[in-house]
Scaffold this motif. Structure first.
Motif, short mmCIF file in Angstrom:
data_model
loop_
_atom_site.label_atom_id
_atom_site.label_comp_id
_atom_site.label_asym_id
_atom_site.label_seq_id
_atom_site.Cartn_x
_atom_site.Cartn_y
_atom_site.Cartn_z
N LYS A 49 26.67 -70.31 17.97
CA LYS A 49 26.79 -70.09 16.38
C LYS A 49 28.30 -70.22 16.26
CE LYS A 49 22.53 -67.57 16.02
NZ LYS A 49 22.00 -66.54 15.53
N PHE A 50 28.88 -71.18 15.51
CA PHE A 50 30.13 -71.30 15.07
C PHE A 50 30.52 -70.48 13.92
CE2 PHE A 50 29.00 -75.49 16.93
CZ PHE A 50 30.07 -75.76 17.85
N PRO A 51 31.79 -70.07 13.77
CA PRO A 51 32.09 -69.35 12.73
C PRO A 51 31.65 -69.88 11.08
CG PRO A 51 34.01 -69.48 13.98
CD PRO A 51 32.91 -70.31 14.50
N SER A 52 31.51 -71.16 11.01
CA SER A 52 31.17 -72.02 9.72
C SER A 52 29.56 -71.47 9.56
CB SER A 52 31.11 -73.41 9.80
OG SER A 52 30.43 -73.91 11.21
N GLY A 53 28.93 -70.98 10.61
CA GLY A 53 27.43 -71.01 10.45
C GLY A 53 26.63 -71.91 11.00
#
Length: 65
Positions: A49-53
């Motif tokens: 999961k990326f920080p961007s969601g």
């Protein structure tokens, strides 16, 4: 060539597992060309999961003996 050598070294007497991200159809088809079959998606806890969601889902591929 390298994949052929690795598969030969691993032998044909057991299942071989690998993974690719679900959107990388080129990699999935590459493994399929060596006899791997899709065995489903990785469990959600293993998704990146990326920080961007945004989520990167992995596909499990198996080559049976």
């Amino acid at each position: 060539e390298l994949t052929n050598k690795a598969l030969k070294w691993l032998g044909n007497n057991r299942e071989i597992h690998t993974r690719a991200v679900d959107f990388n159809k080129r990699a999935i088809n590459f493994y399929k060309s060596f006899g791997f079959e899709e065995a489903g998606l990785e469990k959600e806890k293993d998704w990146f999961k990326f920080p961007s969601g945004n989520v990167m889902k992995g596909v499990i591929l198996i080559k049976k003996p």
